[in-house]
Write an enzyme that holds these catalytic residues in place. Sequence first.
Site, short mmCIF file in Angstrom:
data_model
loop_
_atom_site.label_atom_id
_atom_site.label_comp_id
_atom_site.label_asym_id
_atom_site.label_seq_id
_atom_site.Cartn_x
_atom_site.Cartn_y
_atom_site.Cartn_z
N LYS A 33 0.81 -1.23 0.00
CA LYS A 33 0.00 0.00 0.00
C LYS A 33 0.85 1.28 0.00
O LYS A 33 0.45 2.30 -0.55
CB LYS A 33 -0.94 0.01 1.21
CG LYS A 33 -1.95 -1.14 1.23
CD LYS A 33 -3.08 -0.94 0.25
CE LYS A 33 -4.11 -2.07 0.33
NZ LYS A 33 -5.13 -1.96 -0.74
N GLU A 59 -9.96 5.51 3.17
CA GLU A 59 -10.75 4.40 3.67
C GLU A 59 -9.77 3.26 3.94
O GLU A 59 -8.69 3.21 3.34
CB GLU A 59 -11.76 3.95 2.59
CG GLU A 59 -11.21 3.01 1.50
CD GLU A 59 -10.15 3.63 0.59
OE1 GLU A 59 -10.05 4.87 0.57
OE2 GLU A 59 -9.40 2.89 -0.07
N SER A 100 1.68 -9.63 -0.86
CA SER A 100 1.34 -8.20 -0.78
C SER A 100 1.54 -7.61 0.61
O SER A 100 1.70 -6.41 0.75
CB SER A 100 -0.11 -7.99 -1.21
OG SER A 100 -0.98 -8.81 -0.45
C1 LIG Z 1 -1.72 -7.00 2.49
C2 LIG Z 1 -2.87 -6.66 1.60
N1 LIG Z 1 -2.99 -7.30 0.42
C3 LIG Z 1 -4.02 -7.04 -0.41
C4 LIG Z 1 -5.00 -6.13 -0.08
C5 LIG Z 1 -6.14 -5.95 -1.02
O1 LIG Z 1 -6.11 -4.77 -1.75
P1 LIG Z 1 -5.73 -4.77 -3.28
O2 LIG Z 1 -6.59 -5.77 -3.96
O3 LIG Z 1 -6.02 -3.38 -3.69
O4 LIG Z 1 -4.30 -5.10 -3.42
C6 LIG Z 1 -4.91 -5.44 1.13
C7 LIG Z 1 -5.93 -4.43 1.49
O5 LIG Z 1 -6.10 -3.99 2.55
C8 LIG Z 1 -3.82 -5.71 1.99
O6 LIG Z 1 -3.69 -5.08 3.16
#
Ligand SMILES: Cc1ncc(COP(=O)(O)O)c(C=O)c1O
Lengths: 413, 276
Positions: A102, A124, A391
């Site tokens: 993020k 948000e 992620s």
């Molecule tokens: C670690 C992590 N991965 C994925 C996401 C999902 O978001 P996005 O699909 O935008 O990557 C989030 C959202 O809060 C997250 O904290």
Amino acid sequence: MSQHPEAPASPPAQAPAPRPGRFGPFGGRYVPEALVPALEQLDEARLKAAVDPEFAAELARLHRSYTGRPSILTEVPRFAAHCGGARVFLKREDLNHTGSHKINNVLAQALLTQRMGKRRVIAETGAGQHGVATATAAALMGLECTVYMGKVDTERQALNVARMKMLGAQVVAVEHGSATLKDAINEALRDWVTNVDTTHYLIGTVTGPHPFPEMVRDFHKIIGEEARSQILVEAGRLPDAVIACVGGGSNAMGIFHAFVPDAGVRLIGIEAGGEGLESGRHAARFASASPGVLHGAMSYLMQDEDGQTVESHSISAGLDYPSVGPEHSWLRDSGRAEYRYAVDGQVMEAFQLLCRTEGIIPALESAHALAGAMEIGREVGPDALLLVNLSGRGDKDMHTAATYFGLLDGETS
Amino acid sequence: MTATTSRGVGEVLARCRAEGRAALIGYLPVGYPSVEGSIEAMIALVEGGCDIVEVGVPYSDPLMDGPVIQAAAAAALACGSRVDDVFRATAAVRAHGAPPLVMSYWNLILRRGVDRFAADLAEHGGAGLITPDLIPEEAEDWLAASDTHGLDRCFLIAPSSTAERLAVVTSACRGFVYAASTMGVTGARTSVSGAAYDIVRRAREVTAQPICVGLGVSTREQAAELAGVADGVIVGSALVRVLAGDGELSQRLESLRELVAQLAAGVREGVREGER
Ligand SMILES: Cc1ncc(COP(=O)(O)O)c(C=O)c1O
């Protein structure tokens, strides 16, 4: 009653200009008129920044000395043994400052906020990762920060609420509707429309009205650009598949984007299957939904017969959203990307497995991508090379996981 | 483009102007406190002196609405109100002599099909649509459908609108231009913001269409102030709040009629700009 004989005759309705920000039929700008000037200002600022070497240099400096980029690539052979023997590499966005991908988008949008002369950001957040990243950037750059978070999510991600407060942000728990991410977005939009002069809405994923989906993707595409050259060095070839979890879709768009022209590379998004499709408690939009408009964009949307939004469900707050970024809808309908879902049980198995085999505690969101890799690896066999976007890290999910696995004192599962 | 249609609100607005006053436009959501109750309440608006009724469609994600209308929409959905019920409401309002304008978030219309929604609306006495989250650039289908079915289309302008946006938006409107009096969501406010006068003045520079002002109006005095500059005054949350009060429905409807009568007096007390 006023009279206004001097007013000119109403001009004929002009054919409206072509619609901005479309991915095929998806995307667009379905917003109150009051927000249009702010969206145009943002679009202008980000297009200017995109060709401004000073902006690029400042962002690169922050990523190098603050975010910790480039993030590394880790091969995970012991985990891969559970993926049909395929070679598996993880792109370690969990190692970024604040613990997820993020921050890539947040630092860039915070710089834009300064350039637009605004002094306050709102955001948000579902899992709290975007909220923490925004509070972090606000602290770093001296901006005022308010984060909207569904009440349900403030409870399941209590640690992140504390982090945001430590960083000086105000956290507003949103109690109406499903009290999750979509309701937090409604409340953030209400704040924005009221305070748009001073405030930038720092949207945390590739959803929302144009230019957000395109802009947020561009701020995350560094993930795929790095990973593509890293895997060429490490494995000597492009992967057979790139796998990422899809909430709004920002980490997935970030890692997919650089591979879109590589026709031989499968792009696979993993949605939250929740308690299973039959239960109705899931966020598997592509498996169940149809196009509609929510929060400013046309995309696949979980909705009832009348067009009312249907509440989503996922064990991971970050994937608990009834719509999805419009570019994903287009990648899917055009056949370039595939989307599957993993149910909570599969996800928790993958979560535990990565902990036990590799000593890496993933975010529950990212564990969806790992569950996808286990399934896909078994389908494609031992010669395959898989690249998985990790992620985020799982610290924030310890309470959920410990409860699930019965690790808390006095609890059994 | 025709400035008015036979179904639309043009005739009513012209009549009000001929009487030297602004029109009173009252908003209520369908399905609150029940479908029947909401229709009775809309009829009470007409009887009390509303010239036009704004028929709200409850939506799960009403991002332009403040707490009062949010709560009413949520209650309406919880008790099973459906989009189909809107057409019963429009037919009833028309039968009692006022043109009904439906206010709906866009996804509900998309889901039914833009042309089908327009056809159903025209068939059930509807005058047109107010679209709070649709800008003209995204409205190609609606521009066509409203022409086909002879319906008004009220897009919104806001204090933040640039001169360029005002020209684009007002030229797409038919019936009237809906001017948001302040930046923000629906909800009663204690005073009329200076921004309200400014937006009306700026809009008059680019259009000859009637301009009605909404967001925040709750009292006779506010209605009178705005009637001095606008062609119509739109009241929503203040009416919903009365309907949400305690007591029997019949009592609340009586209070609603009283408030509407006050507001109707207000729009007849408009003070011309020069005299303020
Ligand atoms: C670690 C992590 N991965 C994925 C996401 C999902 O978001 P996005 O699909 O935008 O990557 C989030 C959202 O809060 C997250 O904290």
